[in-house]
Design a protein around this motif. Structure first.
Motif, short mmCIF file in Angstrom:
data_model
loop_
_atom_site.label_atom_id
_atom_site.label_comp_id
_atom_site.label_asym_id
_atom_site.label_seq_id
_atom_site.Cartn_x
_atom_site.Cartn_y
_atom_site.Cartn_z
N TYR A 1 0.84 -1.21 0.00
CA TYR A 1 0.00 0.00 0.00
C TYR A 1 0.87 1.25 0.00
O TYR A 1 0.59 2.21 -0.74
CB TYR A 1 -0.94 0.00 1.22
N TRP A 2 1.90 1.29 0.82
CA TRP A 2 2.74 2.48 0.94
C TRP A 2 3.45 2.77 -0.38
O TRP A 2 3.59 3.92 -0.77
CB TRP A 2 3.72 2.27 2.07
N HIS A 3 3.86 1.70 -1.07
CA HIS A 3 4.49 1.89 -2.38
C HIS A 3 3.48 2.36 -3.44
O HIS A 3 3.88 2.94 -4.45
CB HIS A 3 5.12 0.58 -2.86
N ARG A 4 2.19 2.11 -3.19
CA ARG A 4 1.17 2.44 -4.20
C ARG A 4 0.40 3.72 -3.88
O ARG A 4 -0.60 4.01 -4.54
CB ARG A 4 0.19 1.27 -4.35
N TYR A 5 0.83 4.45 -2.88
CA TYR A 5 0.21 5.76 -2.64
C TYR A 5 0.37 6.64 -3.88
O TYR A 5 1.23 6.36 -4.74
CB TYR A 5 0.88 6.43 -1.44
N PRO A 6 -0.47 7.67 -4.02
CA PRO A 6 -0.35 8.54 -5.21
C PRO A 6 1.08 8.95 -5.49
O PRO A 6 1.48 9.07 -6.65
CB PRO A 6 -1.22 9.74 -4.84
#
Length: 265
Positions: free
Chosen positions: A104-109
């Motif tokens: 999730y953290w890698h896929r933040y905007p």
């Protein structure tokens, strides 16, 4: 109204939406428990977990998993190994909740890990391009040795590994956090983005470093600086602690940094 562990998890994944395939999960703990404190860390080492208890934090949010592998299941890989067994017993006895916050953290905007690294380096104004796996910087022309020393000082790390000539002047820099130093990604990137220097966390030594070696032998001005996996990603977990403290001002939030895993002799 109390803040539960599930409340924090929901807030963390909301900017992305729920992923159907991910290694991120609440590995241990009760999602309905009230949060007394939060610790963020790159790796949930036993020292980090013990420090969380000292800080009265019952939720540890870590970028990597607790048991030395990337993907679950956790319990079937190491069997009766004593280190694994002792750490698992400690976690269960402690009542700590461990949430892995990787995908999730890698896929933040904007990738939170990369953003943390860029902010720690104060390179915000040099960003030319952000891509999912890398960012391109345009910095004032600087020698490899001066950049290496700047990285060490700014990130407070004992050493970096350097490939290429130390006096090579670099302005086009590719930045890749974590395990993104493999040749399939980095080697085409060096040509496509006309990079003088690549800085990454970790990668196979027989791929990108050997490419840089041959490039230099051929007279091409290419260079490489390897930070270390944790050293490149810890700033992103510190950034997360700052974000969570703003989102949950009533809850103490701490970033716990580990000591380098290797000693330099």
């Amino acid at each position: 109204m109390k803040t539960t562990i599930q409340n924090v998890i929901n807030r963390l994944i909301d900017p992305v939406g729920r992923l159907t395939e991910t290694v991120d999960s609440l590995y241990y703990g009760n999602p309905q428990a009230e949060v007394s404190g939060i610790v963020t860390a790159f790796m949930p080492t036993q020292r980090v977990l013990e420090r969380a208890l000292e800080l009265n934090a019952n939720l540890v949010i870590a970028h990597e998993g607790p048991f030395f592998q990337h993907k679950p299941p956790l319990d079937s890989t190491y069997g009766d190994d004593p280190v694994f067994a002792a750490k698992k017993k400690f976690i269960l006895d402690s009542g700590l909740s461990i949430f892995r916050f990787h995908d999730y953290w890698h896929r933040y905007p904007q990738d939170g890990i990369m953003l943390g690294l860029i902010e720690a380096l104060a390179w915000d104004t040099y960003v030319q391009k952000h891509e999912p796996a890398y960012s391109v910087m345009e910095i004032p022309a600087t020698s490899v040795i001066d950049i290496a020393n700047y990285l060490k000082k700014t990130l407070d790390i004992p050493c970096v590994r350097v490939g290429g000539e130390m006096d090579t002047l670099c302005s086009r820099v590719g930045l890749l956090a974590g395990y993104r130093g493999g040749g399939q990604l980095v080697i085409p990137l060096m040509e496509q983005e006309n990079l003088d220097l690549v800085v990454y966390g970790e990668g196979p030594e027989w791929e990108t470093p050997e490419y840089v070696r041959d490039a230099v032998w051929q007279g091409r001005s290419k260079a490489l600086i390897v930070l270390g996996h944790a050293e490149s990603e810890e700033p992103g977990m510190k950034l997360l602690a700052d974000l969570l403290q703003r989102q949950f001002p009533e809850i103490p939030v701490h970033f716990v940094r580990e000591k380098p895993v290797f000693q330099w002799i």
